[in-house]
Design an enzyme around this catalytic site. Sequence first.
Site, PDB file in Angstrom:
ATOM      1  N   HIS A 231       0.810  -1.215   0.000  1.00 12.82           N
ATOM      2  CA  HIS A 231       0.000   0.000   0.000  1.00 12.82           C
ATOM      3  C   HIS A 231       0.848   1.272   0.000  1.00 12.82           C
ATOM      4  O   HIS A 231       0.330   2.378   0.124  1.00 12.82           O
ATOM      5  CB  HIS A 231      -0.926  -0.025   1.234  1.00 12.82           C
ATOM      6  CG  HIS A 231      -2.052   0.931   1.189  1.00 12.82           C
ATOM      7  ND1 HIS A 231      -2.236   1.933   2.120  1.00 12.82           N
ATOM      8  CD2 HIS A 231      -3.085   1.065   0.314  1.00 12.82           C
ATOM      9  CE1 HIS A 231      -3.317   2.626   1.838  1.00 12.82           C
ATOM     10  NE2 HIS A 231      -3.854   2.133   0.750  1.00 12.82           N
ATOM     11  N   LYS A 233       3.352   4.454  -1.037  1.00 12.77           N
ATOM     12  CA  LYS A 233       3.473   5.437  -2.116  1.00 12.77           C
ATOM     13  C   LYS A 233       4.849   6.086  -1.989  1.00 12.77           C
ATOM     14  O   LYS A 233       5.076   6.909  -1.094  1.00 12.77           O
ATOM     15  CB  LYS A 233       2.388   6.516  -2.016  1.00 12.77           C
ATOM     16  CG  LYS A 233       0.975   6.041  -2.373  1.00 12.77           C
ATOM     17  CD  LYS A 233       0.249   5.439  -1.214  1.00 12.77           C
ATOM     18  CE  LYS A 233      -1.192   5.080  -1.597  1.00 12.77           C
ATOM     19  NZ  LYS A 233      -1.831   4.237  -0.573  1.00 12.77           N
ATOM     20  N   ASP A 238      16.854  10.155  -8.219  1.00 17.49           N
ATOM     21  CA  ASP A 238      18.317  10.260  -8.075  1.00 17.49           C
ATOM     22  C   ASP A 238      18.792  10.044  -6.642  1.00 17.49           C
ATOM     23  O   ASP A 238      19.845  10.562  -6.250  1.00 17.49           O
ATOM     24  CB  ASP A 238      18.804  11.619  -8.593  1.00 17.49           C
ATOM     25  CG  ASP A 238      18.647  11.755 -10.106  1.00 17.49           C
ATOM     26  OD1 ASP A 238      18.626  10.716 -10.785  1.00 17.49           O
ATOM     27  OD2 ASP A 238      18.541  12.896 -10.586  1.00 17.49           O
ATOM     28  N   HIS A 409      -8.832  11.570   1.293  1.00 15.87           N
ATOM     29  CA  HIS A 409      -7.938  10.416   1.258  1.00 15.87           C
ATOM     30  C   HIS A 409      -6.627  10.680   1.993  1.00 15.87           C
ATOM     31  O   HIS A 409      -5.794   9.785   2.127  1.00 15.87           O
ATOM     32  CB  HIS A 409      -7.661  10.036  -0.204  1.00 15.87           C
ATOM     33  CG  HIS A 409      -7.121   8.664  -0.395  1.00 15.87           C
ATOM     34  ND1 HIS A 409      -5.892   8.420  -0.972  1.00 15.87           N
ATOM     35  CD2 HIS A 409      -7.631   7.441  -0.069  1.00 15.87           C
ATOM     36  CE1 HIS A 409      -5.671   7.110  -1.012  1.00 15.87           C
ATOM     37  NE2 HIS A 409      -6.698   6.495  -0.469  1.00 15.87           N
ATOM     38  N   LYS A 411      -4.013  10.942   4.831  1.00 16.69           N
ATOM     39  CA  LYS A 411      -3.842  10.172   6.073  1.00 16.69           C
ATOM     40  C   LYS A 411      -2.795  10.893   6.926  1.00 16.69           C
ATOM     41  O   LYS A 411      -1.616  10.950   6.555  1.00 16.69           O
ATOM     42  CB  LYS A 411      -3.371   8.754   5.769  1.00 16.69           C
ATOM     43  CG  LYS A 411      -4.286   7.995   4.773  1.00 16.69           C
ATOM     44  CD  LYS A 411      -3.530   7.701   3.519  1.00 16.69           C
ATOM     45  CE  LYS A 411      -4.280   7.024   2.417  1.00 16.69           C
ATOM     46  NZ  LYS A 411      -5.319   6.145   2.612  1.00 16.69           N
ATOM     47  N   ASP A 416      -0.147  17.706  19.136  1.00 18.13           N
ATOM     48  CA  ASP A 416       0.257  18.924  19.864  1.00 18.13           C
ATOM     49  C   ASP A 416       0.946  19.953  18.976  1.00 18.13           C
ATOM     50  O   ASP A 416       1.788  20.737  19.453  1.00 18.13           O
ATOM     51  CB  ASP A 416       1.172  18.555  21.039  1.00 18.13           C
ATOM     52  CG  ASP A 416       0.456  17.763  22.120  1.00 18.13           C
ATOM     53  OD1 ASP A 416      -0.775  17.887  22.211  1.00 18.13           O
ATOM     54  OD2 ASP A 416       1.127  17.014  22.853  1.00 18.13           O
TER      55      ASP A 416
END
Length: 491
Positions: A231, A233, A238, A409, A411, A416
């Site tokens: 899952h 991403k 480089d 979407h 997340k 604090d």
Amino acid sequence: MSILNFLLGSIFGFSLIWVPIVHAIIVILFGFRLISVRRPVGVAIAWFLIVVLFPLLGISLYILIGERPVGRKLTRKIIRMDKEYAAITAEMRNHYQADKLQLPIEGRALSLLAESKNGSPVIAGNKIELFTSSLEILQHFIDEINQAKKTLHLEFYIWALGGDADRVGEALIAAAKRGVTCKVLLDSLGSKDWFKSSWPNRFRSAGIQVTEALPIQIGRFQFRRADLRLHRKIFVIDNTVVWTGSMNMVDPRSFKQDSGVGEWVDAMVRIEGPVASQFELTFSFDWSVDNPKISHFKAVTPAATPREGRVLAQEFSSGPVYRDDILYQVLLSAIMDARKELIITTPYFGPDDGLIQALMAAAGRGVKVTLIVPKLNDSALVAWSSHSFYADLMDAGVNIAEFHGGLLHTKSLLIDKQVAIFGSVNFDQRSLRLNFEISLIVYNDAFCAKLETLIESYLAQSDLVDPVIWAKRPRWRVLLENAAHLTSPLL
């Protein structure tokens, strides 16, 4: 019981008097199996009830998705490579030991926990930018590809067909033709339409290496759980620049437009600095694990990346088999560490009782806890299940906001206004227990202020759930939510 009688009698020729005995034997043996693998109590009870009520269907489902195997062969490979990987991360932790001294007191415990079990250490000297427009992000991807000199490494759950995602593909082909080494790692299930298209052959013809992560193999479900997914991403340029966050390689104008939830709303960060090498290392590990031609993890030495900024950050990866349950521990610790404010954004909300109790306890001790979720969800079962938590959370003082500007979407977890956890992790059982996930933990007030500004823009497009009105919802909805809640350990 009549259905079971008919099936067993028809298929196996049993006399009906034997059916209750066979049923009892199945349930007892299954109970011993649950005890032997020591599943979480809620998960174990949910599976036990399914097998008691629907033994044949329940056993079949349990074989498919009941446990967390990735297959014996792949498990052995991951364990072997993890030992090789550990030597590199140990060297990295030693090299950046002094950077820990820059951590604020509030972030030291969390950082130590996140780097345990061969994790990455906190590193100073990074420059981090937050991007919130998906179309602008895709254009930045194209620009990064066009300017790349040596390597382009892409790892995504979904690469969707159409729109600007195709433009990224064309840019990648052009980069490969001019001599840039390109590797693309995509989840087999999430990117199934892409793998069925002409793109894989076009990529390989241009010299781009393509690997399919966790391929679905009919007939091997008994050896490998089908819904364990990659899952993450990650986009590394480089070995010095990395993009990560919640966004898949999709154009929101065309992605899942038939789901009735509007465009998907995402955010990504662009990182320059030494922490980029941690993401490169994770990509290299995943590539080695999922590429059947590689038997050992190559000893990739993290590049000596210049310190481009002043941000303290660390990469945080998790997944079944290795670093098991570390994500759960980090989230639980983050909630318990909060003293003033805690804000969570997640498209899928389905934690276990431990995290629910931690959120309620945080609100009870005076922490301002805010949960932001989409008003409309592409998974009806997840939506109904998440609603079952609302009453208890709001009774404890948790604020719940439903975003109506599309499918939120992003997340994130903001603690604090000083520490942020940002990446691919949903606040649900799938991310916690089943998926291979990636996050960035940032210990920087300026970045947290930018994330807070983004969160405020989400709140401006959200409806705060009124506990009084919520308590008056129809009884049938309560029953439906509670019924869906019973499936939450299995979602």
